[in-house]
Structures are given as C-alpha cells and as structure tokens.
Motif scaffolding. Structure first.
Motif, short mmCIF file in Angstrom:
data_model
loop_
_atom_site.label_atom_id
_atom_site.label_comp_id
_atom_site.label_asym_id
_atom_site.label_seq_id
_atom_site.Cartn_x
_atom_site.Cartn_y
_atom_site.Cartn_z
N ASN A 1 0.83 -1.19 0.00
CA ASN A 1 0.00 0.00 0.00
C ASN A 1 0.87 1.25 0.00
O ASN A 1 1.74 1.38 0.84
CB ASN A 1 -0.91 0.01 1.23
CG ASN A 1 -2.34 -0.22 0.82
OD1 ASN A 1 -2.58 -0.94 -0.14
ND2 ASN A 1 -3.28 0.41 1.49
N GLY B 1 -12.57 -6.46 -3.31
CA GLY B 1 -12.38 -5.36 -2.39
C GLY B 1 -12.81 -4.01 -2.93
O GLY B 1 -13.10 -3.11 -2.16
N TYR B 2 -12.85 -3.88 -4.25
CA TYR B 2 -13.18 -2.56 -4.78
C TYR B 2 -14.23 -2.57 -5.90
O TYR B 2 -14.38 -1.59 -6.62
CB TYR B 2 -11.92 -1.84 -5.25
CG TYR B 2 -11.19 -2.48 -6.42
CD1 TYR B 2 -11.49 -2.11 -7.72
CD2 TYR B 2 -10.20 -3.43 -6.23
CE1 TYR B 2 -10.84 -2.69 -8.79
CE2 TYR B 2 -9.55 -4.01 -7.28
CZ TYR B 2 -9.87 -3.63 -8.56
OH TYR B 2 -9.21 -4.21 -9.62
N SER C 1 -11.93 -3.95 3.13
CA SER C 1 -10.48 -3.93 3.17
C SER C 1 -10.04 -5.30 3.68
O SER C 1 -8.98 -5.69 3.69
CB SER C 1 -9.99 -2.86 4.11
OG SER C 1 -10.49 -3.10 5.40
N SER D 1 -2.97 6.59 -1.35
CA SER D 1 -4.41 6.52 -1.57
C SER D 1 -4.79 7.75 -2.35
O SER D 1 -5.78 7.91 -2.88
CB SER D 1 -5.15 6.49 -0.26
OG SER D 1 -4.88 7.65 0.46
N ALA E 1 -21.69 0.57 2.23
CA ALA E 1 -21.33 0.71 0.83
C ALA E 1 -22.55 1.07 -0.02
O ALA E 1 -22.41 1.59 -1.12
CB ALA E 1 -20.69 -0.58 0.31
N THR F 1 -15.86 0.83 -6.44
CA THR F 1 -15.97 1.64 -5.24
C THR F 1 -15.18 0.94 -4.15
O THR F 1 -14.49 -0.03 -4.41
CB THR F 1 -17.45 1.81 -4.82
OG1 THR F 1 -17.50 2.51 -3.59
CG2 THR F 1 -18.12 0.48 -4.64
N ASN F 2 -15.25 1.45 -2.94
CA ASN F 2 -14.53 0.78 -1.86
C ASN F 2 -15.50 -0.03 -1.01
O ASN F 2 -16.50 0.48 -0.56
CB ASN F 2 -13.81 1.81 -0.99
CG ASN F 2 -12.33 1.72 -1.19
OD1 ASN F 2 -11.88 1.37 -2.28
ND2 ASN F 2 -11.58 1.96 -0.15
N LYS G 1 -19.79 -2.45 7.11
CA LYS G 1 -19.15 -1.99 5.89
C LYS G 1 -19.99 -2.27 4.65
O LYS G 1 -20.14 -1.42 3.78
CB LYS G 1 -17.77 -2.64 5.74
CG LYS G 1 -16.67 -1.83 6.39
CD LYS G 1 -15.30 -2.32 6.01
CE LYS G 1 -14.92 -3.55 6.81
NZ LYS G 1 -13.49 -3.90 6.66
#
Lengths: 192, 192
Positions: A189, B115-116, B192, A192, B157, B188-189, B153
DNA sequence: CCAAAAGTGTTCAGACTACACCCATGT
DNA sequence: ACATGGGTGTAGTCTGAACACTTTTGG
C-alpha cells in the motif's frame, strides 16, 4: 499516420508476432524497431479482438504497455519509421483503430497500480528527488497531492533509500536524491 | 482428462475461436457446450502465450473466467463432454498445460476485485442473507471476517437493498434477505 | 428449555487530511 | 536581498479492528 479509413491519424506502435515468438518478445522487438527503446518495463495490458476493429480484416491484438523514464526517450527514428513521435496523453486523441480504447485501458491500469505497487520506479531515472516523484504521481493521478503528506507516506512505505547525493537546479536549495531499494515489482500500500 | 504428456490430469474448459467470433463469444459458446451454463458474468483474464505451453504446438490462449452462483451449476453433461466436473479450488491442483497458472491468476483477480467492486453479485442468487454474502467473501479471501464489522461496511457501501423477505433454515432465527441494487459492475470501496 | 444461527454498539488505535513557515541556494 | 523550490510537524477527523451478548426459531 495511417491509410483509409484512418488517413492522417496517429496509432500506437504495433506489429505481427511470428510462430516462434511470444507476444512479450514481439512487443520488445516492435518497440525497439520503431523507437529504439530497450530494457524497459513491459506489462501485458489485455487482448482486443472486436471483429471489426481493423477494417482490413480480422486482427486480434495482445496489447502490452511499456513504462520508461522521461529522460530516456532518445527516440531513434529509422527511415522506415520516420513518422514516430512521443506525445503526451493530452495530444493522443482520435487515434486510428480502437487505439483510444487501448490507451485509456493502459492509463487506467497505471493509475490503479500506482496506488498499490512500486511500479513508478520504471518511470523515473535511478536517482530522483521527492518532488520529481510526486510530480509523476500527480501527472498520472491527474490531481494535486500535499507535499508533506506525500513525503510521509512514500517514505513510510519503505521502498526508497536516500542516496546521500544532492542535485542543484537553478538558484534553489539542493534536493536530496533517492533511489528505489529494488526494481522488482512489489505489491503493497503506497498512496491513496 | 487429457492425453500424453498430461494423462489423467484435469484441465480448464477451452476451445478454438472461429474467424468470425470474438473471444468473448467463443468463451460463452465453449462454456455452454461443455457445461450448459449460460447468462453468467464473464471477464477477460489475460492471454497466455508461452511457446511450449502446449506440447502439441503453438497455442495462444485468451483466458476468460465466469462467475456464477453456487446454486446454479446444474451441470449438463453431454455425451461429448461426459467427463466434466465442478471442483473446488482445493481439488484443482496439478492441472494439465499451464492451467494451474491460469487458475491462480483468476483467483488473484477475483480476490483483488472483491475489495473494490460489487462483482460478488455474480456469485450469489438474487436474494441472499448477509451471512451467505459474508461466507462468499471469506471463501475467496481465505480468512475469517468479523460479522459486525462486515455488516457495517457492506451496508455502508450502499449496494444492497433489503427485500423485506426472510428465510428460515432449520431451528434458527430467520435471516433477512437482501439483493443488489444493481447488477452492473461498480467500482468503489467495499471491504479492506 | 435447548441448540443454533441472526442480529446489534462501543471503544481504541492508527491512518488520513488539512494546513504555514523556515531553509539553502544562485543571481 | 530576493526569488525559488526544498524541506518539515501538529491537530482533528475518520476508518478499521477488536470484542460479547441478546433474539428468534424448531425440535
């Protein structure tokens, strides 16, 4: 510059593979033949195979992209490839074939991977200042980054080492020069 | 099951494209012919073109992967493809050709994109409980997730809508069923 | 009433964001 | 001395991680 129906348009470098050549080897060869560039980072992008992407007939293209430092582009233009030019993305609109799509995919890929890999090393010379590094990020991400936060994060990532040397350009304080600890692709990472 | 030098090994479904068929169309066709599956999410993985990946000669493979809900696999086995089976990744070792590499690339891609993106919708039936959704994530990420944090989470979202209906399995409290607001790919996020 | 899965909040630590001034140099 | 890019710290907010008990059902 291409012929009908793409008269006067630019296109990405490309060519055919032989029976005994991988697409990677072909990408290296074609890049070398058309631009003289060798020894740079290459990554497979994706394969484009729409039926009518080339009006002349069926062509399946395995697209690769190269990343190279701004300084090292010494474009060799052979007679055969006299029309070759480096252009910023902003002046690479309206390309022939589906090359806009290919270019966009490459930009998207690069933008995404900057955030979680160290691949930016391939876009910089061996030694560079943090400002130069930040500038690369800003260009690719197309937004401004905070200098202090950028330095904190990039140094915390632990991928850089200070070289001890400095560079002075103009009447300014010298910039400390850094280099990457490794030029292998690392997934982690970063920004961001 | 394959012939020499891959006797007795399993392989991923595959086939040849025709001159007037995209690799996507070919992937859909081959998947249908070999498994009967249609109408599922397909994504281009990458192209594999090592010179000796098939001992019989030069083969360039544009790999695609499909995602489908666990419930919908009703494998139709035609006479021609009688040997076809669904297998968990854990029992898909030692495949023929470079298919281990292809499978690994697909798993890596899926793991990263969970994850995204919202692409997990393609792995679930229309209505599902949050526990089922969490289980899909846990299987693919290969680690346990905290139930409360996961729910926070995933609901934050904003990709899910409560259907109002419930499902009771066994002697347990009923589970509220959710569905995805959209089955378009959204970046999108999420987790994690 | 028992077993099993569903459902729900708070606290703490680390990460990210925003932000302004001094430093070293050449001219 | 001044113009210019290099270099540095802190406070506030947000996000992610850890963690345990109650609810609802069928048997």
């Amino acid at each position: 510059m291409k012929k009908s129906p793409f008269v006067g348009r630019w296109a990405l470098p490309g060519g055919l593979i032989s029976d005994h050549e991988t697409t990677l080897a072909a990408a290296e060869r074609i890049l070398r033949e058309e631009t003289g560039v060798t020894g740079v980072y290459l990554e497979q992008l994706m394969t484009f195979d729409e039926l009518k992407r080339d009006p002349a007939g069926r062509v399946v293209s395995v697209a690769w992209f190269a990343l190279l430092p701004d300084g090292e582009l010494e474009l060799h233009t052979s007679e055969k490839y006299a029309g070759v030019e480096w252009r910023p993305i902003s002046r690479a609109k309206n390309l022939a074939y589906d090359h806009n799509k290919i270019l966009q995919a490459a930009v998207d890929r690069l933008r995404a991977k900057l955030g979680y890999t160290n691949m930016v090393w391939s876009l910089l010379p061996t030694k560079f200042s943090l400002t130069e590094l930040q500038t690369v990020y800003e260009i690719i991400l197309d937004r401004e980054l905070d200098k202090r936060n950028f330095r904190k994060k990039i140094l915390a990532a632990g991928l850089l080492k200070a070289t001890g040397s400095q560079r002075i350009i103009g009447a300014h304080r010298p910039a400390a020069l850094y280099s990457f600890k490794t030029k292998k692709l690392i997934v982690t990472n970063i920004i961001s």
